[in-house]
Design an enzyme around this catalytic site. Structure first.
Site, PDB file in Angstrom:
ATOM      1  N   GLU A   1       5.584 -15.182  -3.404  1.00  0.00           N
ATOM      2  CA  GLU A   1       4.685 -15.230  -4.566  1.00  0.00           C
ATOM      3  C   GLU A   1       5.174 -14.454  -5.782  1.00  0.00           C
ATOM      4  OE1 GLU A   1       1.736 -15.355  -1.050  1.00  0.00           O
ATOM      5  OE2 GLU A   1       3.682 -14.480  -1.494  1.00  0.00           O
TER       6      GLU A   1
ATOM      7  N   SER B   1       0.818  -1.230   0.000  1.00  0.00           N
ATOM      8  CA  SER B   1       0.000   0.000   0.000  1.00  0.00           C
ATOM      9  C   SER B   1       0.845   1.272   0.000  1.00  0.00           C
ATOM     10  CB  SER B   1      -0.937   0.062   1.214  1.00  0.00           C
ATOM     11  OG  SER B   1      -1.734  -1.066   1.275  1.00  0.00           O
TER      12      SER B   1
ATOM     13  N   GLY C   1     -23.124  -3.590  -5.568  1.00  0.00           N
ATOM     14  CA  GLY C   1     -22.867  -4.552  -4.507  1.00  0.00           C
ATOM     15  C   GLY C   1     -23.545  -5.877  -4.782  1.00  0.00           C
TER      16      GLY C   1
ATOM     17  N   CYS D   1     -25.826   0.438 -10.531  1.00  0.00           N
ATOM     18  CA  CYS D   1     -25.906  -1.024 -10.582  1.00  0.00           C
ATOM     19  C   CYS D   1     -26.859  -1.528  -9.493  1.00  0.00           C
ATOM     20  CB  CYS D   1     -24.516  -1.643 -10.517  1.00  0.00           C
ATOM     21  SG  CYS D   1     -24.497  -3.264 -11.294  1.00  0.00           S
TER      22      CYS D   1
ATOM     23  N   ASP E   1      -5.772  -0.875  -9.496  1.00  0.00           N
ATOM     24  CA  ASP E   1      -4.723   0.010 -10.017  1.00  0.00           C
ATOM     25  C   ASP E   1      -4.967   0.352 -11.488  1.00  0.00           C
ATOM     26  OD1 ASP E   1      -3.075   0.657  -7.880  1.00  0.00           O
ATOM     27  OD2 ASP E   1      -2.089  -1.295  -7.945  1.00  0.00           O
TER      28      ASP E   1
ATOM     29  N   GLU F   1       3.949  -2.711 -13.490  1.00  0.00           N
ATOM     30  CA  GLU F   1       3.973  -2.661 -12.024  1.00  0.00           C
ATOM     31  C   GLU F   1       3.869  -4.077 -11.474  1.00  0.00           C
ATOM     32  OE1 GLU F   1       0.574  -0.575 -10.388  1.00  0.00           O
ATOM     33  OE2 GLU F   1       1.061  -1.268  -8.372  1.00  0.00           O
TER      34      GLU F   1
ATOM     35  N   GLU G   1     -18.688   5.172 -13.191  1.00  0.00           N
ATOM     36  CA  GLU G   1     -17.498   5.633 -12.459  1.00  0.00           C
ATOM     37  C   GLU G   1     -16.198   5.165 -13.107  1.00  0.00           C
ATOM     38  OE1 GLU G   1     -19.648   3.338 -11.465  1.00  0.00           O
ATOM     39  OE2 GLU G   1     -18.775   1.794 -10.175  1.00  0.00           O
TER      40      GLU G   1
ATOM     41  N   HIS H   1     -21.748   0.916 -14.796  1.00  0.00           N
ATOM     42  CA  HIS H   1     -20.838   1.592 -13.856  1.00  0.00           C
ATOM     43  C   HIS H   1     -20.157   2.781 -14.528  1.00  0.00           C
ATOM     44  CE1 HIS H   1     -20.876  -1.359 -10.534  1.00  0.00           C
ATOM     45  NE2 HIS H   1     -21.157  -2.223 -11.501  1.00  0.00           N
TER      46      HIS H   1
HETATM   47  N1  GLN Z   1     -25.782  -7.947  -7.407  1.00  0.00           N
HETATM   48  C1  GLN Z   1     -26.300  -7.288  -8.548  1.00  0.00           C
HETATM   49  C2  GLN Z   1     -26.225  -8.138  -9.800  1.00  0.00           C
HETATM   50  O1  GLN Z   1     -25.483  -9.073  -9.864  1.00  0.00           O
HETATM   51  C3  GLN Z   1     -25.615  -5.947  -8.764  1.00  0.00           C
HETATM   52  C4  GLN Z   1     -24.169  -6.034  -9.107  1.00  0.00           C
HETATM   53  C5  GLN Z   1     -23.421  -4.744  -8.969  1.00  0.00           C
HETATM   54  O2  GLN Z   1     -23.891  -3.825  -8.310  1.00  0.00           O
HETATM   55  N2  GLN Z   1     -22.244  -4.652  -9.550  1.00  0.00           N
HETATM   56  O3  GLN Z   1     -26.888  -7.868 -10.767  1.00  0.00           O
END
Ligand code: GLN
Length: 531
Positions: free
Chosen positions: A150, A14, A355, A382, A71, A141, A510, A508
């Site tokens: 490893e 880190s 998530g 998502c 990264d 890297e 982001e 996503h």
């Molecule tokens: N768990 C949800 C799915 O599999 C959302 C996935 C996520 O937020 N990346 O569709």
């Protein structure tokens, strides 16, 4: 032929090797050179896609659908390098390929060994990534810390590569920690000396040493490091802690790091021009006064790295609005215990990120209801979109038991569910809907006004989708479906008509935001939060 810079790390993990590598990439691009960046990860997973965020932090998704190390996100944010599945090499991927070849009989008659077979495969992958992308410089890297068991095959591979390529074609940069001991009132160079000693035993001599430190190194300490580590004094670079990671390229440039590299590798290039970066990113970061507090409601809130790209993209949104971002990290399970008001009263915007799994879902749904009913700008990503759909179905459309089949297989109203093609999938690795897909935007929507295009490409990583059976019910109640994947008519973006700014997307965004070019949805989300 591409030239190589190998970046290793010593003393502790880190250290910011990824950011150092990305900053070096930016510096070289500022001199007109074409670069790519490659991350070697010593773990045996083929990719990090199957790892828990507590193990690994965020899983970064590339345009071509690879699940990679975070990264690579820094690489894309700092540079214009084309980052693909070839830019992340893991021990698992290397062994998988060598063992597959062995079974096919490619090594008939031979004993397959770490040297030369594993090391050859590593070298082949590195050279392939650099040559396919036709870059002037490939920055490689090596994950982990020198001295780990490893990472030895990777270090042996870069040792061999430097020998094969020749002096002008490869160099080594070692990033280490120079700790400050409060009780002694001194910085200590010994760990760095030991770490470089370990590198030398493996046969690698660093050309440049980047020292992570809390205090600027004195001339004395630099001389000492130079003497014991066998490098020139001006090749000892101080990487003192900075407020923003985006200050690192400028910090390196002021110490002539780009000149050192250009000279060492004998590169033909322009003079450095970092003005654009400094003006559009650093000045705004430093001088933006008006604060904007955004709550991020998730379940990996205690982890620094789990929502890395989200935090960065919010920062970019703030930069583009000349505002100072204040992130409030809220654990959705705390909302379940204490109610929303305690955590979300007064925030200017609420974001629910992606998530997996059931834990904390109801807290997220409460946060979304709070944003919707109180006209607080809301951005769902998502799983954040999926929970926004569940919230709307339950609380606006009156489908009280609405849920995603991810959380309740037998739910009466499966507003989020699996496509038939996903139902047959058994393996967990690399089987989600991954990478860039087209999204067609509906004119007159907030999403269209953000993007100002009708056709965009965004990156995905999920299995579940909006269930089109419920589209009419929701549309009737004021949900706007503003983006679709044209082929299968999959819902990609939803909005709420009578709300200042309520947008959620299945992809996503982001992953495509940059400090000098904020993603339009993040830019507009922050703008809405500010107004
Ligand atoms: N768990 C949800 C799915 O599999 C959302 C996935 C996520 O937020 N990346 O569709």
């Amino acid at each position: 032929m591409s030239k190589f810079i190998f970046v290793t790390g010593g003393v502790v993990s880190s250290l910011g090797k990824g950011i150092s590598s990305a900053a070096i990439g930016r510096l070289l691009e500022s001199r007109g050179l074409k670069v790519t960046l490659i991350k070697c990860d010593p773990y045996i997973n083929v990719d990090p896609g199957t790892m828990n965020p507590f193990q690994h932090g965020e899983v970064y998704v590339t345009e071509d659908g690879a699940e990679t190390d975070l990264d690579l996100g820094h690489y894309e944010r700092f540079t214009n390098a084309k980052i693909t599945k070839d830019n992340n090499i893991t021990t698992g991927k290397i062994y998988y390929s060598v063992i597959t070849k062995e079974r096919k009989g490619d090594y008939l008659g031979k004993t397959v060994q770490i040297i030369p077979h594993i090391t050859d495969e590593i070298k082949h992958c590195l050279k392939k990534a650099a040559s396919e992308q036709k870059v002037d410089v490939a920055i490689v890297e090596i994950g982990g810390t020198v001295g780990d068991i490893e990472s030895l095959p990777f270090l042996e591979s870069i040792r061999q590569l430097r020998l094969e390529l020749g002096h002008d074609y490869a160099m080594n940069i070692h990033v280490t920690l120079v700790p400050y001991l409060k009780s002694a009132g001194e910085i200590k160079t010994k760990p760095t000396q030991h770490s470089v000693g370990t590198l030398r035993q493996i046969g690698i001599m660093p050309d440049i040493i980047i020292c992570r430190t809390e205090r600027v190194l004195s001339k004395d300490s630099k001389e000492k490091i130079a003497l014991f580590c066998n490098v020139d004094e001006d090749a000892v670079i101080t990487a003192v802690d900075v407020k923003s990671i985006y200050e690192v390229p400028g910090m390196f440039k002021r110490q002539n790091l780009d000149n050192l590299i250009v000279r060492r590798l004998n590169l033909k290039c322009d003079k450095s021009d970092l003005n654009n970066w400094e003006n559009s990113v650093i000045k705004r970061l430093k001088h933006s006064k008006k604060g904007v507090e955004i709550a991020v409601v998730g379940k990996y809130i205690t982890l620094q790295d789990a929502y890395k790209s989200i935090y960065e993209a919010l920062t970019h949104g703030a930069i583009s609005n000349e505002a100072r971002l204040i992130i409030k990290k809220v654990d959705s399970e705390d909302i379940e215990k204490d109610g929303v008001r305690k955590y979300l009263s007064g925030v200017k915007g609420i974001l629910v990120p992606g998530g997996f799994g059931n834990r904390g879902i109801e807290g997220k749904i409460q946060a979304i209801q709070f944003a919707r009913e109180n006209n607080i700008p809301f951005f769902g990503i998502c799983l954040g979109m999926q929970t926004a759909v569940i919230e709307f179905a339950r609380n606006v459309c009156g489908l009280k038991q609405a849920n995603s089949t991810e959380f309740d297989k037998t739910t009466k109203y499966p507003v989020i569910s699996l496509l038939d093609e996903q139902k047959e999938v058994e393996n967990k690795g690399a089987t989600m809907r991954l990478g860039a897909y087209e999204c067609v935007l509906k004119k007159g929507t907030k999403a269209h006004s953000a993007y100002k295009h009708t056709n965009v490409f965004e990156r995905h990583r999920h299995r579940y989708e909006f269930n089109n059976k419920y589209r009419n019910v929701m549309e009737d109640k004021g949900m706007v479906f503003s983006g679709f994947h044209p082929k299968a008519s999959l819902v990609e973006i939803i909005e709420i008509k009578d709300h200042p700014w309520f947008i959620s997307c299945q992809f996503h965004p982001e992953f495509k935001s940059k400090p000098d070019n904020a993603h339009p949805l993040f830019r507009d989300f922050i703008a809405a939060a500010l107004s």
